[in-house]
Scaffold this motif. Structure first.
Motif, mmCIF file in Angstrom:
data_model
loop_
_atom_site.group_PDB
_atom_site.id
_atom_site.type_symbol
_atom_site.label_atom_id
_atom_site.label_comp_id
_atom_site.label_asym_id
_atom_site.label_seq_id
_atom_site.Cartn_x
_atom_site.Cartn_y
_atom_site.Cartn_z
ATOM 1 N N LEU A 24 -20.268 10.050 12.298
ATOM 2 C CA LEU A 24 -20.463 10.563 13.646
ATOM 3 C C LEU A 24 -21.878 10.355 14.161
ATOM 4 O O LEU A 24 -22.066 10.073 15.350
ATOM 5 C CB LEU A 24 -20.127 12.065 13.690
ATOM 6 N N ALA A 64 -17.233 12.911 9.201
ATOM 7 C CA ALA A 64 -16.079 13.779 9.427
ATOM 8 C C ALA A 64 -14.898 13.217 8.671
ATOM 9 O O ALA A 64 -14.665 12.001 8.656
ATOM 10 C CB ALA A 64 -15.764 13.897 10.911
ATOM 11 N N ALA A 69 -16.437 18.605 9.032
ATOM 12 C CA ALA A 69 -17.618 17.745 9.197
ATOM 13 C C ALA A 69 -18.561 17.985 8.026
ATOM 14 O O ALA A 69 -18.646 19.094 7.482
ATOM 15 C CB ALA A 69 -18.320 18.045 10.516
ATOM 16 N N THR A 135 -23.301 16.355 18.655
ATOM 17 C CA THR A 135 -22.340 15.715 17.755
ATOM 18 C C THR A 135 -21.401 16.744 17.131
ATOM 19 O O THR A 135 -20.173 16.539 17.079
ATOM 20 C CB THR A 135 -23.074 14.949 16.650
ATOM 21 N N ASP A 138 -18.968 18.127 19.942
ATOM 22 C CA ASP A 138 -17.904 17.195 20.310
ATOM 23 C C ASP A 138 -16.835 17.105 19.227
ATOM 24 O O ASP A 138 -15.632 17.001 19.534
ATOM 25 C CB ASP A 138 -18.485 15.805 20.584
ATOM 26 N N HIS A 139 -17.242 17.132 17.968
ATOM 27 C CA HIS A 139 -16.262 17.033 16.884
ATOM 28 C C HIS A 139 -15.311 18.225 16.886
ATOM 29 O O HIS A 139 -14.076 18.049 16.820
ATOM 30 C CB HIS A 139 -16.979 16.941 15.533
ATOM 31 N N TRP A 142 -12.831 18.224 19.693
ATOM 32 C CA TRP A 142 -11.702 17.353 19.385
ATOM 33 C C TRP A 142 -10.736 18.026 18.408
ATOM 34 O O TRP A 142 -9.507 17.910 18.553
ATOM 35 C CB TRP A 142 -12.219 16.045 18.790
#
Length: 261
Positions: A24, A64, A69, A135, A138-139, A142
Motif C-alpha cells: 500500500l 495488506a 494491514a 493509507t 483508505d484501506h 475499503w
C-alpha cells in the motif's frame, strides 16, 4: 456470536486463505524510539521521547492481506525485518497518535509468538506522516465497503424469492395485430393566397408612355438597319414609330408635373 461477527470472521478467513499480500505504501525514512510506559490514560506526548537520538532508523512498508494491514519496519539496505505491527482497525490500539505532533505515532508491534510491545515512530517530513495516515484510512474504508457488500449478498440469498411463474389454470391472452388503425395525417394546404397563373401569351404589355414623360427617348434615325431597330424598343420590321394614345394620360395621370398642395 452475533450475525455481524460471523460475517466478519468468515470474511477474514476467506481473506487469509485466498488473498495475496499487496503493498500500500513505502516510506524510505522513519525513526523508532523507545517510549516510557504510560502511567495514566492521558495521550502520548512526543516531547517525552529522546527525539534527537532515535534508537533505530530504517524504512517503513505498509502491506495488506485481506482485511488486515501490516506496518513493517525494515532495514534500508538488506530489507531485513526489524518489527511489524498488524492492524485490524484504524484508528485503534494498534496505531495511536500523539497529542503534541502530527509526525509521530505509537505502534503496537508483535512477534511470531504473539508477544507485543509499544514503540514510537516518527517521520522527518510532514508529508510522509500524512501519507501514512491516509493509507490506513483508505484501506479500512475499503474493508468496510467489502463487508457491506458481503452482508447484502448474504441477505439477498437467504430472503424470499419472487415467484413469477404461472399458477395452475392461469392463462394469459395476447392481442396481436388487432390494434386501432391510425388515420394518416392529411397534407395541410399552404396558407395565404396562391400565385395567380401568368396571363396568356407569356408577355405583359408595358404601360403607355406619355408624350411629356421625363424619360429619355431614343432619337429615330433613317436607314432601317438591324442596329437601328434594336435601339428602338418599340420598332418592328418597318421604321414606323408607335404613337401614344392621347386617352392614356387620363388613365395614368400626368407624370411630368408633380401635383401641388
Amino acid at each position: 456470536m452475533t450475525y455481524d461477527q460471523s460475517i466478519n470472521d468468515s470474511w477474514c478467513k476467506m481473506a487469509a486463505e485466498g488473498e495475496y499480500e499487496s503493498i500500500l505504501c513505502v516510506k524510505p525514512d522513519v525513526n523508532v524510539y523507545r517510549i516510557p510506559p504510560r502511567a495514566s490514560n492521558r495521550a502520548y506526548r512526543a516531547a517525552d521521547w529522546k527525539l534527537e537520538s532515535p534508537d533505530w532508523s530504517g524504512r517503513m512498508r505498509i502491506t495488506a492481506k485481506g482485511k488486515v494491514a501490516f506496518i513493517k519496519l525494515e532495514d534500508k539496505v538488506s530489507g531485513e525485518l526489524f518489527a511489524q505491527a498488524p492492524v485490524n482497525e484504524y484508528p485503534g490500539i494498534a496505531v495511536e497518535t500523539v497529542s503534541d505532533s502530527s509526525r509521530y505515532f505509537v505502534l503496537r508491534i508483535q512477534d511470531d509468538s504473539g508477544r507485543s510491545a509499544f514503540i514510537g515512530v516518527g517521520f522527518g517530513d510532514r508529508g510522509d506522516s500524512f501519507d501514512f495516515n491516509v493509507t490506513l484510512q483508505d484501506h479500512f474504508k475499503w474493508v468496510k465497503q467489502e463487508i457491506e457488500i458481503s452482508k447484502n449478498a448474504h441477505l439477498g440469498d437467504s430472503g424470499p424469492k419472487l415467484d413469477l411463474g404461472f399458477k395452475d389454470g392461469q392463462t394469459i391472452t395476447l392481442n396481436i395485430g388487432q390494434g386501432k388503425k391510425r388515420d394518416k395525417p392529411r397534407p395541410q394546404s399552404s396558407g395565404g393566397m396562391g400565385l395567380l397563373p401568368p396571363p396568356p401569351g407569356g408577355k405583359i404589355a408595358p404601360p403607355p408612355s406619355s408624350g411629356t414623360s421625363n424619360h429619355n427617348t431614343v432619337p429615330q434615325q433613317t436607314g432601317g438597319t438591324e442596329t437601328e431597330c434594336l435601339l428602338d424598343l418599340d420598332c418592328s420590321n418597318s421604321n414606323t414609330v408607335v404613337q401614344s394614345n392621347p386617352n392614356a394620360d387620363l388613365l395614368w395621370g400626368d407624370f411630368s408635373a408633380p401635383a401641388r398642395y
